[in-house]
Design a protein around this motif. Structure first.
Motif, PDB file in Angstrom:
ATOM      1  N   PHE A  30       0.837  -1.188   0.000  1.00  0.00           N
ATOM      2  CA  PHE A  30       0.000   0.000   0.000  1.00  0.00           C
ATOM      3  C   PHE A  30       0.877   1.245   0.000  1.00  0.00           C
ATOM      4  O   PHE A  30       1.912   1.278   0.663  1.00  0.00           O
ATOM      5  N   SER A  31       0.432   2.285  -0.673  1.00  0.00           N
ATOM      6  CA  SER A  31       1.053   3.602  -0.534  1.00  0.00           C
ATOM      7  C   SER A  31      -0.020   4.650  -0.774  1.00  0.00           C
ATOM      8  O   SER A  31      -1.041   4.379  -1.396  1.00  0.00           O
ATOM      9  N   GLY A  32       0.226   5.834  -0.235  1.00  0.00           N
ATOM     10  CA  GLY A  32      -0.731   6.924  -0.420  1.00  0.00           C
ATOM     11  C   GLY A  32      -1.784   6.948   0.663  1.00  0.00           C
ATOM     12  O   GLY A  32      -1.497   6.695   1.831  1.00  0.00           O
ATOM     13  N   ARG A  33      -3.011   7.253   0.272  1.00  0.00           N
ATOM     14  CA  ARG A  33      -4.126   7.395   1.208  1.00  0.00           C
ATOM     15  C   ARG A  33      -5.241   6.426   0.833  1.00  0.00           C
ATOM     16  O   ARG A  33      -5.585   6.315  -0.335  1.00  0.00           O
ATOM     17  N   LEU A  34      -5.799   5.784   1.837  1.00  0.00           N
ATOM     18  CA  LEU A  34      -6.988   4.961   1.643  1.00  0.00           C
ATOM     19  C   LEU A  34      -8.123   5.624   2.412  1.00  0.00           C
ATOM     20  O   LEU A  34      -8.082   5.735   3.632  1.00  0.00           O
ATOM     21  N   ASP A  35      -9.125   6.081   1.649  1.00  0.00           N
ATOM     22  CA  ASP A  35     -10.268   6.732   2.265  1.00  0.00           C
ATOM     23  C   ASP A  35     -11.528   6.350   1.504  1.00  0.00           C
ATOM     24  O   ASP A  35     -11.479   5.499   0.609  1.00  0.00           O
ATOM     25  N   SER A  36     -12.635   6.955   1.853  1.00  0.00           N
ATOM     26  CA  SER A  36     -13.912   6.553   1.251  1.00  0.00           C
ATOM     27  C   SER A  36     -13.902   6.668  -0.273  1.00  0.00           C
ATOM     28  O   SER A  36     -14.575   5.905  -0.948  1.00  0.00           O
ATOM     29  N   GLY A  37     -13.121   7.568  -0.820  1.00  0.00           N
ATOM     30  CA  GLY A  37     -13.039   7.718  -2.268  1.00  0.00           C
ATOM     31  C   GLY A  37     -12.300   6.577  -2.956  1.00  0.00           C
ATOM     32  O   GLY A  37     -12.418   6.392  -4.161  1.00  0.00           O
ATOM     33  N   THR A  38     -11.539   5.825  -2.207  1.00  0.00           N
ATOM     34  CA  THR A  38     -10.753   4.730  -2.774  1.00  0.00           C
ATOM     35  C   THR A  38     -11.234   3.364  -2.292  1.00  0.00           C
ATOM     36  O   THR A  38     -10.638   2.350  -2.627  1.00  0.00           O
ATOM     37  N   LEU A  39     -12.325   3.359  -1.526  1.00  0.00           N
ATOM     38  CA  LEU A  39     -12.838   2.117  -0.947  1.00  0.00           C
ATOM     39  C   LEU A  39     -13.167   1.070  -1.999  1.00  0.00           C
ATOM     40  O   LEU A  39     -12.813  -0.101  -1.848  1.00  0.00           O
ATOM     41  N   GLY A  40     -13.802   1.457  -3.083  1.00  0.00           N
ATOM     42  CA  GLY A  40     -14.169   0.506  -4.135  1.00  0.00           C
ATOM     43  C   GLY A  40     -12.955  -0.196  -4.728  1.00  0.00           C
ATOM     44  O   GLY A  40     -12.961  -1.414  -4.909  1.00  0.00           O
ATOM     45  N   GLY A  41     -11.913   0.566  -5.014  1.00  0.00           N
ATOM     46  CA  GLY A  41     -10.687  -0.021  -5.555  1.00  0.00           C
ATOM     47  C   GLY A  41     -10.027  -0.969  -4.577  1.00  0.00           C
ATOM     48  O   GLY A  41      -9.508  -2.025  -4.957  1.00  0.00           O
ATOM     49  N   LEU A  42     -10.043  -0.617  -3.290  1.00  0.00           N
ATOM     50  CA  LEU A  42      -9.491  -1.495  -2.266  1.00  0.00           C
ATOM     51  C   LEU A  42     -10.276  -2.794  -2.192  1.00  0.00           C
ATOM     52  O   LEU A  42      -9.697  -3.885  -2.178  1.00  0.00           O
ATOM     53  N   GLU A  43     -11.589  -2.698  -2.174  1.00  0.00           N
ATOM     54  CA  GLU A  43     -12.424  -3.907  -2.089  1.00  0.00           C
ATOM     55  C   GLU A  43     -12.212  -4.810  -3.299  1.00  0.00           C
ATOM     56  O   GLU A  43     -12.179  -6.030  -3.161  1.00  0.00           O
ATOM     57  N   GLU A  44     -12.057  -4.228  -4.484  1.00  0.00           N
ATOM     58  CA  GLU A  44     -11.774  -5.024  -5.675  1.00  0.00           C
ATOM     59  C   GLU A  44     -10.441  -5.755  -5.545  1.00  0.00           C
ATOM     60  O   GLU A  44     -10.322  -6.932  -5.883  1.00  0.00           O
ATOM     61  N   ARG A  45      -9.432  -5.067  -5.056  1.00  0.00           N
ATOM     62  CA  ARG A  45      -8.113  -5.683  -4.910  1.00  0.00           C
ATOM     63  C   ARG A  45      -8.145  -6.804  -3.877  1.00  0.00           C
ATOM     64  O   ARG A  45      -7.479  -7.830  -4.031  1.00  0.00           O
ATOM     65  N   LEU A  46      -8.937  -6.640  -2.822  1.00  0.00           N
ATOM     66  CA  LEU A  46      -8.977  -7.638  -1.746  1.00  0.00           C
ATOM     67  C   LEU A  46      -9.616  -8.960  -2.159  1.00  0.00           C
ATOM     68  O   LEU A  46      -9.450  -9.964  -1.467  1.00  0.00           O
ATOM     69  N   VAL A  47     -10.323  -8.981  -3.282  1.00  0.00           N
ATOM     70  CA  VAL A  47     -10.900 -10.240  -3.765  1.00  0.00           C
ATOM     71  C   VAL A  47     -10.126 -10.798  -4.954  1.00  0.00           C
ATOM     72  O   VAL A  47     -10.591 -11.715  -5.633  1.00  0.00           O
ATOM     73  N   ASP A  48      -8.933 -10.284  -5.189  1.00  0.00           N
ATOM     74  CA  ASP A  48      -8.058 -10.800  -6.238  1.00  0.00           C
ATOM     75  C   ASP A  48      -7.772 -12.275  -5.937  1.00  0.00           C
ATOM     76  O   ASP A  48      -7.436 -12.620  -4.803  1.00  0.00           O
ATOM     77  N   PRO A  49      -7.907 -13.153  -6.913  1.00  0.00           N
ATOM     78  CA  PRO A  49      -7.672 -14.585  -6.684  1.00  0.00           C
ATOM     79  C   PRO A  49      -6.295 -14.905  -6.107  1.00  0.00           C
ATOM     80  O   PRO A  49      -6.134 -15.871  -5.364  1.00  0.00           O
ATOM     81  N   ARG A  50      -5.289 -14.076  -6.419  1.00  0.00           N
ATOM     82  CA  ARG A  50      -3.949 -14.317  -5.873  1.00  0.00           C
ATOM     83  C   ARG A  50      -3.930 -14.122  -4.359  1.00  0.00           C
ATOM     84  O   ARG A  50      -3.186 -14.798  -3.650  1.00  0.00           O
ATOM     85  N   LEU A  51      -4.750 -13.223  -3.861  1.00  0.00           N
ATOM     86  CA  LEU A  51      -4.847 -13.027  -2.415  1.00  0.00           C
ATOM     87  C   LEU A  51      -5.697 -14.108  -1.772  1.00  0.00           C
ATOM     88  O   LEU A  51      -5.356 -14.644  -0.721  1.00  0.00           O
ATOM     89  N   LEU A  52      -6.800 -14.427  -2.413  1.00  0.00           N
ATOM     90  CA  LEU A  52      -7.724 -15.406  -1.842  1.00  0.00           C
ATOM     91  C   LEU A  52      -7.132 -16.806  -1.792  1.00  0.00           C
ATOM     92  O   LEU A  52      -7.475 -17.589  -0.917  1.00  0.00           O
ATOM     93  N   GLY A  53      -6.228 -17.127  -2.715  1.00  0.00           N
ATOM     94  CA  GLY A  53      -5.671 -18.475  -2.772  1.00  0.00           C
ATOM     95  C   GLY A  53      -4.413 -18.688  -1.959  1.00  0.00           C
ATOM     96  O   GLY A  53      -3.923 -19.806  -1.838  1.00  0.00           O
ATOM     97  N   ALA A  54      -3.878 -17.631  -1.358  1.00  0.00           N
ATOM     98  CA  ALA A  54      -2.613 -17.744  -0.625  1.00  0.00           C
ATOM     99  C   ALA A  54      -2.844 -18.192   0.818  1.00  0.00           C
ATOM    100  O   ALA A  54      -3.830 -17.815   1.443  1.00  0.00           O
ATOM    101  N   HIS A  55      -1.907 -18.975   1.329  1.00  0.00           N
ATOM    102  CA  HIS A  55      -1.971 -19.396   2.730  1.00  0.00           C
ATOM    103  C   HIS A  55      -1.695 -18.215   3.661  1.00  0.00           C
ATOM    104  O   HIS A  55      -2.297 -18.097   4.717  1.00  0.00           O
TER     105      HIS A  55
END
Length: 114
Positions: A30-55
């Motif tokens: 992560f870098s920069g600011r995470l706020d309500s304006g960037t919430l959608g992009g964060l949520e999309e990244r958090l369901v990336d299959p590479r994240l979901l499949g990792a131990h």
């Protein structure tokens, strides 16, 4: 009278980069600011299959300047939605970001390395 150019939303867009991806461990930086304006992009990244499949998922927050409650709760939802044996580790978060993570209870479901 000429007006000053207005900053675009892009100027405040955080950088959410998967810097390492594997079945065993995936790192999201992560870098920069995470706020309500960037919430959608964060949520999309958090369901990336590479994240979901990792131990283990490591959240590198060394360069994160700000984290608001909405985004912190998104991280909490992602952490609690992982399989029972999966590990979430937060690294490098600054004092104000750590306070926000503690406020939402992320420290109860993730390893926070200060």
């Amino acid at each position: 009278m000429a007006s000053e150019p207005q900053p675009t939303a892009r100027a405040h867009r955080p950088n959410l980069t998967i810097t390492e991806a594997g079945r065993r461990r995936t790192v999201l930086s992560f870098s920069g600011r995470l706020d309500s304006g960037t919430l959608g992009g964060l949520e999309e990244r958090l369901v990336d299959p590479r994240l979901l499949g990792a131990h283990e998922v490591v959240l590198e927050m060394n360069d994160l300047d700000h984290l608001d409650l909405a985004c912190a709760y998104a991280l909490l939802r992602a952490a609690t939605g992982r399989p029972g044996n999966a590990v979430l580790t937060v690294r490098g978060a600054g004092r104000t970001v750590l306070r926000t993570l503690h406020d939402v209870g992320l420290d109860t479901v993730a390893v926070i390395e200060e």
